[in-house]
Design a protein around this motif. Sequence first.
Motif, PDB file in Angstrom:
ATOM      1  N   ASP A 104      38.658  11.548  -8.370  1.00  0.00           N
ATOM      2  CA  ASP A 104      37.949  11.959  -7.149  1.00  0.00           C
ATOM      3  C   ASP A 104      38.625  13.157  -6.505  1.00  0.00           C
ATOM      4  O   ASP A 104      37.954  14.114  -6.092  1.00  0.00           O
ATOM      5  CB  ASP A 104      37.879  10.804  -6.144  1.00  0.00           C
ATOM      6  N   ALA A 105      39.948  13.127  -6.421  1.00  0.00           N
ATOM      7  CA  ALA A 105      40.671  14.243  -5.797  1.00  0.00           C
ATOM      8  C   ALA A 105      40.441  15.536  -6.575  1.00  0.00           C
ATOM      9  O   ALA A 105      40.252  16.604  -5.972  1.00  0.00           O
ATOM     10  CB  ALA A 105      42.159  13.915  -5.688  1.00  0.00           C
ATOM     11  N   THR A 107      37.813  16.305  -8.287  1.00  0.00           N
ATOM     12  CA  THR A 107      36.439  16.717  -7.970  1.00  0.00           C
ATOM     13  C   THR A 107      36.369  17.325  -6.578  1.00  0.00           C
ATOM     14  O   THR A 107      35.696  18.351  -6.373  1.00  0.00           O
ATOM     15  CB  THR A 107      35.485  15.511  -8.091  1.00  0.00           C
ATOM     16  N   TRP A 108      37.055  16.716  -5.595  1.00  0.00           N
ATOM     17  CA  TRP A 108      37.070  17.259  -4.233  1.00  0.00           C
ATOM     18  C   TRP A 108      37.637  18.677  -4.216  1.00  0.00           C
ATOM     19  O   TRP A 108      37.130  19.547  -3.522  1.00  0.00           O
ATOM     20  CB  TRP A 108      37.900  16.388  -3.305  1.00  0.00           C
ATOM     21  N   HIS A 111      35.111  21.176  -5.980  1.00  0.00           N
ATOM     22  CA  HIS A 111      33.892  21.456  -5.209  1.00  0.00           C
ATOM     23  C   HIS A 111      34.164  21.768  -3.742  1.00  0.00           C
ATOM     24  O   HIS A 111      33.206  21.914  -2.975  1.00  0.00           O
ATOM     25  CB  HIS A 111      32.919  20.275  -5.336  1.00  0.00           C
ATOM     26  N   LYS A 112      35.456  21.826  -3.381  1.00  0.00           N
ATOM     27  CA  LYS A 112      35.840  22.109  -1.982  1.00  0.00           C
ATOM     28  C   LYS A 112      35.101  21.178  -1.032  1.00  0.00           C
ATOM     29  O   LYS A 112      34.543  21.594  -0.018  1.00  0.00           O
ATOM     30  CB  LYS A 112      35.597  23.569  -1.644  1.00  0.00           C
ATOM     31  N   THR A 113      35.099  19.898  -1.384  1.00  0.00           N
ATOM     32  CA  THR A 113      34.384  18.872  -0.630  1.00  0.00           C
ATOM     33  C   THR A 113      34.928  18.740   0.787  1.00  0.00           C
ATOM     34  O   THR A 113      34.163  18.517   1.730  1.00  0.00           O
ATOM     35  CB  THR A 113      34.486  17.511  -1.355  1.00  0.00           C
ATOM     36  N   TYR A 114      36.242  18.863   0.938  1.00  0.00           N
ATOM     37  CA  TYR A 114      36.907  18.743   2.237  1.00  0.00           C
ATOM     38  C   TYR A 114      37.848  19.924   2.425  1.00  0.00           C
ATOM     39  O   TYR A 114      38.276  20.551   1.457  1.00  0.00           O
ATOM     40  CB  TYR A 114      37.742  17.451   2.304  1.00  0.00           C
ATOM     41  N   LEU A 119      41.460  16.643   2.602  1.00  0.00           N
ATOM     42  CA  LEU A 119      41.450  16.235   1.200  1.00  0.00           C
ATOM     43  C   LEU A 119      42.757  15.519   0.842  1.00  0.00           C
ATOM     44  O   LEU A 119      42.746  14.431   0.280  1.00  0.00           O
ATOM     45  CB  LEU A 119      41.259  17.476   0.323  1.00  0.00           C
ATOM     46  N   ARG A 122      43.001  12.143   2.633  1.00  0.00           N
ATOM     47  CA  ARG A 122      42.148  11.143   1.989  1.00  0.00           C
ATOM     48  C   ARG A 122      42.792  10.623   0.708  1.00  0.00           C
ATOM     49  O   ARG A 122      42.744   9.432   0.412  1.00  0.00           O
ATOM     50  CB  ARG A 122      40.761  11.717   1.697  1.00  0.00           C
TER      51      ARG A 122
END
Length: 195
Positions: A104-105, A107-108, A111-114, A119, A122
Amino acid sequence: MSDLSAPLGDGHTLLPDDDRAGLLQPDIATRQELFAAEQRNIATALLRPQPTLPVLLDDRYLRGLHKAMFGEVLARAGRYRRSETNIGIPPTYITEEVRKVVDDAATWVEHKTYEPDELAVRFHHRLVDIHPFANGNGRHSRISADLLIANLGRAAFSSGHNLGLPTETRRQRYLAALHSADAGEIDDLVSFARS
């Protein structure tokens, strides 16, 4: 068995026999001595080279980091716990869940999710929630988050050290922020990380 609440003459509490059984340094008798030995071990571990992001985001690296941090003190350093605890997930799910966290990290990040601070916080929170090791989960997850935030080009977290509070008060604020994150509110933990 020694009683944790029975202070020695200098005010330090004895370790119970159960806690002493896994120690690699048999001369450790009190919580303060254990903490001091762990801190020396952690200081040595922090001298290791900074891992790249792909290296850090691998469950094998995280186990190796725990071993580097506690391997001079604890026999089970670097090995996931095998017993139930009052916090964390059942031990049979630890390997799978840690792998999910690192995936998950990654992927984050991709995709610059956070934002970087959120990030890394989390990531820290998820590791603490899993509670993969018998000891040292908070320190391990905070250092893992510091390594992650460094890979994202930011300064390491101060984790409440700038507040000027006694250690126990700072610890209580950290735990309160963790409980907020458990309830889905991550902002307090992000703020604490930078305080």
